[in-house]
Design a protein around this motif. Structure first.
Motif, mmCIF file in Angstrom:
data_model
loop_
_atom_site.group_PDB
_atom_site.id
_atom_site.type_symbol
_atom_site.label_atom_id
_atom_site.label_comp_id
_atom_site.label_asym_id
_atom_site.label_seq_id
_atom_site.Cartn_x
_atom_site.Cartn_y
_atom_site.Cartn_z
ATOM 1 N N LEU A 153 -4.274 -6.850 -7.236
ATOM 2 C CA LEU A 153 -3.765 -8.191 -7.537
ATOM 3 C C LEU A 153 -2.774 -8.685 -6.479
ATOM 4 C CD1 LEU A 153 -3.223 -7.850 -11.386
ATOM 5 C CD2 LEU A 153 -4.960 -9.226 -10.243
ATOM 6 N N GLY A 154 -2.216 -7.746 -5.699
ATOM 7 C CA GLY A 154 -1.314 -8.161 -4.622
ATOM 8 C C GLY A 154 0.055 -8.582 -5.087
ATOM 9 N N ASN A 212 -14.301 -8.206 -1.410
ATOM 10 C CA ASN A 212 -13.845 -6.851 -1.710
ATOM 11 C C ASN A 212 -12.646 -6.879 -2.653
ATOM 12 O OD1 ASN A 212 -13.871 -3.856 -1.081
ATOM 13 N ND2 ASN A 212 -11.823 -4.374 -0.394
ATOM 14 N N ALA A 213 -11.765 -7.865 -2.487
ATOM 15 C CA ALA A 213 -10.602 -7.987 -3.370
ATOM 16 C C ALA A 213 -11.039 -8.296 -4.806
ATOM 17 C CB ALA A 213 -9.669 -9.076 -2.858
ATOM 18 N N SER A 245 0.827 -1.211 0.000
ATOM 19 C CA SER A 245 0.000 0.000 0.000
ATOM 20 C C SER A 245 0.861 1.261 0.000
ATOM 21 C CB SER A 245 -0.930 -0.003 1.206
ATOM 22 O OG SER A 245 -1.846 -1.071 1.132
ATOM 23 N N LEU A 246 1.955 1.237 0.761
ATOM 24 C CA LEU A 246 2.837 2.396 0.799
ATOM 25 C C LEU A 246 3.491 2.629 -0.560
ATOM 26 C CD1 LEU A 246 4.329 4.647 2.308
ATOM 27 C CD2 LEU A 246 6.059 2.960 2.957
ATOM 28 N N ALA A 287 -8.970 -17.385 -8.640
ATOM 29 C CA ALA A 287 -8.678 -18.250 -7.506
ATOM 30 C C ALA A 287 -7.288 -17.993 -6.936
ATOM 31 C CB ALA A 287 -8.810 -19.718 -7.925
ATOM 32 N N GLU A 288 -6.341 -17.551 -7.791
ATOM 33 C CA GLU A 288 -4.983 -17.290 -7.316
ATOM 34 C C GLU A 288 -4.928 -16.092 -6.371
ATOM 35 O OE1 GLU A 288 -2.916 -16.721 -10.941
ATOM 36 O OE2 GLU A 288 -2.772 -18.866 -11.420
ATOM 37 N N LEU A 289 -5.926 -15.219 -6.472
ATOM 38 C CA LEU A 289 -5.934 -14.025 -5.633
ATOM 39 C C LEU A 289 -6.021 -14.385 -4.157
ATOM 40 C CD1 LEU A 289 -5.988 -10.923 -6.236
ATOM 41 C CD2 LEU A 289 -8.433 -11.015 -5.776
ATOM 42 N N LEU A 290 -6.661 -15.513 -3.856
ATOM 43 C CA LEU A 290 -6.895 -15.901 -2.467
ATOM 44 C C LEU A 290 -5.597 -16.224 -1.728
ATOM 45 C CD1 LEU A 290 -10.024 -18.161 -2.981
ATOM 46 C CD2 LEU A 290 -9.978 -15.811 -2.125
ATOM 47 N N THR A 291 -4.572 -16.607 -2.458
ATOM 48 C CA THR A 291 -3.295 -16.937 -1.814
ATOM 49 C C THR A 291 -2.220 -15.897 -2.097
ATOM 50 O OG1 THR A 291 -2.719 -18.319 -3.738
ATOM 51 C CG2 THR A 291 -3.745 -19.417 -1.847
ATOM 52 N N ARG A 292 -2.486 -14.965 -3.014
ATOM 53 C CA ARG A 292 -1.465 -13.995 -3.397
ATOM 54 C C ARG A 292 -1.621 -12.663 -2.659
ATOM 55 N NH1 ARG A 292 -2.085 -14.212 -8.646
ATOM 56 N NH2 ARG A 292 -3.466 -12.421 -8.777
ATOM 57 N N ARG A 293 -2.862 -12.237 -2.396
ATOM 58 C CA ARG A 293 -3.058 -10.927 -1.790
ATOM 59 C C ARG A 293 -2.808 -10.979 -0.293
ATOM 60 N NH1 ARG A 293 -7.446 -6.402 -3.574
ATOM 61 N NH2 ARG A 293 -7.726 -6.056 -1.357
#
Length: 457
Positions: free
Chosen positions: A453-454, A371-372, A164-165, A273-279
């Motif tokens: 996307l993280g 939200n992601a 975020s920074l 589905a990859e977002l759940l482990t990447r973000r």
């Protein structure tokens, strides 16, 4: 007969409590959501693996340097790092009960024997004590696991804060660049308005135009000067904000003036589905769910018997030299078993409390995940719309610049009124300003997409 039924029911209840307390925390699947997750993003044209290091795509070394400084020195980020260290030490504290607890108390006592201070005596002492709860059922281990998962979640919070920074620095940097160009456009507009004022004043002095035309031109010039001053104020505000993000004194003295970079064309988004482990924020919510599961396991195992070993011993002697003599030492060792029978429903309430916290953590995890997904889909949808808007505004800039030149010529020939001429200048300024803004919005949206996307910096 009723008494027997009551006793049997109490026994059955106790056995049921013991059996339920022996259960371990479930193995959670990050993809176990109640909402349906699509196989692909709705707004993505193609699916690729996300590119590592999104910052390099902008090709701006000054931006890279600012982010490096911010990640190393930002006060809020350093505070978040300290919270990670604190959470890890809290996990060590939570697991310390699994080990024997030892203490040693040396001392010396002096007093009178008969109360008249005629006979004084003194004694040296060396006492020790030891206790150890054998974690037979894993209650303490479950509590430690819960705190370790909480520490993992705090670490994921730190990763999210870093990302975020970096995004905030990049977005503020691009806003600062845009503000400089907006100020340049406003300053050029003031110069153009002064040319118009000189033109109209010359025509007025020769009696070729009315005084109203000159007044309108002067009013337009004053408005342009006010807009230019506002644009310069925006530059210093953003410069100070950027300095604050990189932990520098906000004096506004920030060097660098360059064109806004083009938005990178490559757009790699991966699969939903990859977002759940990447973000990292999703990972933090999932680990807090695991922590809640472990705390519930610990609360359930508090119903089971506790096995403890205790020991104490030591010596007390008037002569300091005798204190190391093992023959003068006395000691004892004991083993104990404690089974909770009645606690005023405290243990059962603690179980129900932790069950509610598990449900809360699960719903929080789903909310963060939803939200992601929204942020990614929203950024993907905005990308195409902003590109269309940028193309239209680029065309508008070209057309207004051409119409402004034609308007000056037409006014000199007496073919149009002064209001038409002034409006052509305002249209040019507005089109240029809007085009700069949408170019910066494209960059901001791309950063929002990378943030959603993280991906790593």
């Amino acid at each position: 007969m009723p008494k027997f039924n009551v006793r049997r029911a109490a026994l059955v209840g106790s056995l049921a409590g013991v059996l339920s307390a022996c259960e371990t925390a479930p193995e959670r699947d990050p993809a176990a959501l109640t909402l349906a997750v699509p196989a692909q993003w709705r707004e993505a044209a193609s699916v690729q693996e996300p590119v590592a290091g999104w910052l390099a795509g902008f090709g701006d070394e000054q931006l890279n340097a600012l982010i490096r400084v911010g990640l190393a020195e930002n006060f809020d980020l350093l505070s978040a790092a300290a919270r990670v260290d604190a959470a890890r030490e809290q996990a060590v504290i939570a697991g310390s009960g699994r080990w024997p607890q030892l203490s040693f108390v040396p001392g010396y006592q002096r007093g009178d024997a008969d109360g008249r201070q005629s006979v004084e005596s003194g004694a040296f002492s060396a006492l020790f004590s030891a206790s150890w709860e054998l974690d037979v059922w894993g209650r303490i281990k479950a509590a430690q696991t819960g705190q370790e998962r909480e520490a993992d979640a705090t670490g994921a919070d730190y990763a999210a804060a870093r990302l975020s920074l970096a995004a905030a620095i990049a977005q503020t940097y691009f806003e600062w660049l845009e503000a400089q160009w907006q100020a340049e456009v406003a300053a050029q507009s003031v110069k153009d308005r002064r040319v118009i004022v000189d033109l109209i004043r010359g025509r007025f002095n020769r009696g070729l135009t009315r005084g109203l035309d000159l007044r309108l031109a002067l009013t337009d010039l004053a408005n342009a000067e006010a807009q230019s001053a506002s644009a310069l104020n925006g530059v210093q505000i953003l410069a100070k904000r950027l300095q604050s993000l990189i932990a520098r004194y906000p004096d506004g003295e920030l060097a660098g003036r360059r064109a806004l970079p083009e938005t990178p064309q490559a757009l790699a988004v991966g699969l939903p589905a990859e977002l759940l482990t990447r973000r990292p924020d999703i990972a933090a919510a999932f680990r807090r769910l695991a922590a809640a599961d472990a705390r519930l396991e610990s609360a359930q195992k508090a119903l089971l018997p506790r096995v403890t070993l205790t020991g104490s011993g030591g010596t007390s002697t008037p002569a300091l030299a005798d204190i190391v003599d093992p023959r003068s030492a006395a000691w004892n060792l004991a083993a104990g078993l404690a089974q909770p029978l009645f606690t005023g429903d405290r243990l059962q309430a603690d179980i129900r409390l932790n069950e509610a916290r598990v449900r809360d953590a699960y719903q929080q995890y789903q909310s963060v995940a939803l939200n992601a997904f929204r942020e990614v889909e929203q950024a993907l949808a905005a990308e195409a719309r902003l590109r269309d808007q940028e193309r239209a505004l680029r065309e508008a800039v070209e057309q207004t610049e051409a119409s402004r030149k034609l308007a000056v010529y037409s006014y000199q020939q007496g073919l149009i009124e002064i209001l038409t001429l002034l409006d052509s200048y305002r249209s040019t300024l507005n089109a240029q300003s809007a085009h700069l803004a949408v170019r910066r919005q494209l960059l901001t949206n791309r950063i929002n997409l990378y943030l959603a996307l993280g991906g790593p910096v």
